[in-house]
Scaffold this motif. Sequence first.
Motif, short mmCIF file in Angstrom:
data_model
loop_
_atom_site.label_atom_id
_atom_site.label_comp_id
_atom_site.label_asym_id
_atom_site.label_seq_id
_atom_site.Cartn_x
_atom_site.Cartn_y
_atom_site.Cartn_z
N LYS A 65 0.82 -1.21 0.00
CA LYS A 65 0.00 0.00 0.00
C LYS A 65 0.85 1.26 0.00
O LYS A 65 1.93 1.29 0.57
N ILE A 66 0.32 2.29 -0.62
CA ILE A 66 0.90 3.62 -0.61
C ILE A 66 -0.18 4.56 -0.12
O ILE A 66 -1.26 4.63 -0.72
N ALA A 67 0.09 5.26 0.97
CA ALA A 67 -0.89 6.18 1.57
C ALA A 67 -2.22 5.46 1.80
O ALA A 67 -3.28 5.94 1.45
N ASP A 68 -2.17 4.27 2.37
CA ASP A 68 -3.34 3.47 2.72
C ASP A 68 -4.18 3.03 1.53
O ASP A 68 -5.35 2.70 1.67
N GLU A 69 -3.61 3.05 0.34
CA GLU A 69 -4.33 2.58 -0.85
C GLU A 69 -3.48 1.52 -1.54
O GLU A 69 -2.29 1.73 -1.78
N SER A 70 -4.09 0.38 -1.85
CA SER A 70 -3.33 -0.70 -2.48
C SER A 70 -3.03 -0.35 -3.94
O SER A 70 -3.76 0.41 -4.58
N ILE A 71 -1.97 -0.95 -4.46
CA ILE A 71 -1.60 -0.73 -5.85
C ILE A 71 -2.72 -1.22 -6.77
O ILE A 71 -3.04 -0.58 -7.77
N ALA A 72 -3.35 -2.33 -6.41
CA ALA A 72 -4.46 -2.85 -7.22
C ALA A 72 -5.59 -1.83 -7.31
O ALA A 72 -6.17 -1.62 -8.38
N ASP A 73 -5.91 -1.17 -6.19
CA ASP A 73 -6.96 -0.14 -6.21
C ASP A 73 -6.54 1.06 -7.06
O ASP A 73 -7.35 1.63 -7.77
N MET A 74 -5.27 1.44 -6.97
CA MET A 74 -4.79 2.58 -7.74
C MET A 74 -4.86 2.32 -9.25
O MET A 74 -5.08 3.22 -10.03
N GLN A 75 -4.66 1.07 -9.65
CA GLN A 75 -4.65 0.74 -11.06
C GLN A 75 -5.99 0.24 -11.58
O GLN A 75 -6.11 -0.14 -12.74
N PHE A 120 3.68 1.52 -11.85
CA PHE A 120 4.53 0.82 -10.89
C PHE A 120 5.35 -0.20 -11.65
O PHE A 120 4.87 -0.84 -12.58
N TYR A 121 6.60 -0.36 -11.26
CA TYR A 121 7.44 -1.36 -11.88
C TYR A 121 8.33 -1.98 -10.81
O TYR A 121 8.60 -1.39 -9.78
N LEU A 122 8.76 -3.18 -11.07
CA LEU A 122 9.60 -3.93 -10.15
C LEU A 122 11.04 -3.83 -10.60
O LEU A 122 11.35 -4.04 -11.78
N ILE A 123 11.92 -3.51 -9.67
CA ILE A 123 13.35 -3.48 -9.96
C ILE A 123 13.90 -4.86 -9.64
O ILE A 123 13.70 -5.37 -8.53
N ARG A 124 14.57 -5.46 -10.60
CA ARG A 124 15.09 -6.81 -10.40
C ARG A 124 16.60 -6.79 -10.58
O ARG A 124 17.12 -6.25 -11.55
N ALA A 125 17.30 -7.39 -9.63
CA ALA A 125 18.76 -7.50 -9.71
C ALA A 125 19.13 -8.99 -9.71
O ALA A 125 18.53 -9.78 -8.98
N VAL A 126 20.11 -9.35 -10.50
CA VAL A 126 20.53 -10.75 -10.57
C VAL A 126 21.87 -10.99 -9.90
O VAL A 126 22.32 -12.12 -9.79
N THR A 127 22.52 -9.91 -9.45
CA THR A 127 23.78 -10.03 -8.72
C THR A 127 23.74 -9.11 -7.51
O THR A 127 22.95 -8.17 -7.45
N THR A 128 24.61 -9.40 -6.56
CA THR A 128 24.70 -8.53 -5.39
C THR A 128 25.45 -7.25 -5.77
O THR A 128 26.19 -7.22 -6.75
N GLY A 129 25.25 -6.21 -4.99
CA GLY A 129 25.93 -4.96 -5.25
C GLY A 129 25.04 -3.77 -4.93
O GLY A 129 23.93 -3.91 -4.45
#
Length: 85
Positions: A3-13, A43-52
């Motif tokens: 949630k962001i500011a008490d609103e779910s991402i699903a509700d926002m979209q 909204f997007y997901l940041i994905r990393a495949v290595t540490t750093g």
Amino acid sequence: DFKIADESIADMQRYHQIKHQEYLDDRFVAAIDLHKNQPEHLFYLIRAVTTGTFTNPPPYVEDMYRPYIRAIGRTFGDIEVVAKD
């Protein structure tokens, strides 16, 4: 249930105006229909495949047909990815 500011991402979209989305290796691309002149949340997901430590660039938005209409969002802090113990 994130949630962001008490609103779910699903509700926002729920009433999104997104016409196209692409999750590429180095960027997220979306086409939005803003004829109603309503705000849109992406909204997007940041994905990393290595540490750093990684820097996420600020979002950039541009009108496809009028590229002189554009904006750059705020810069986010660095993201540190650590190995699972």
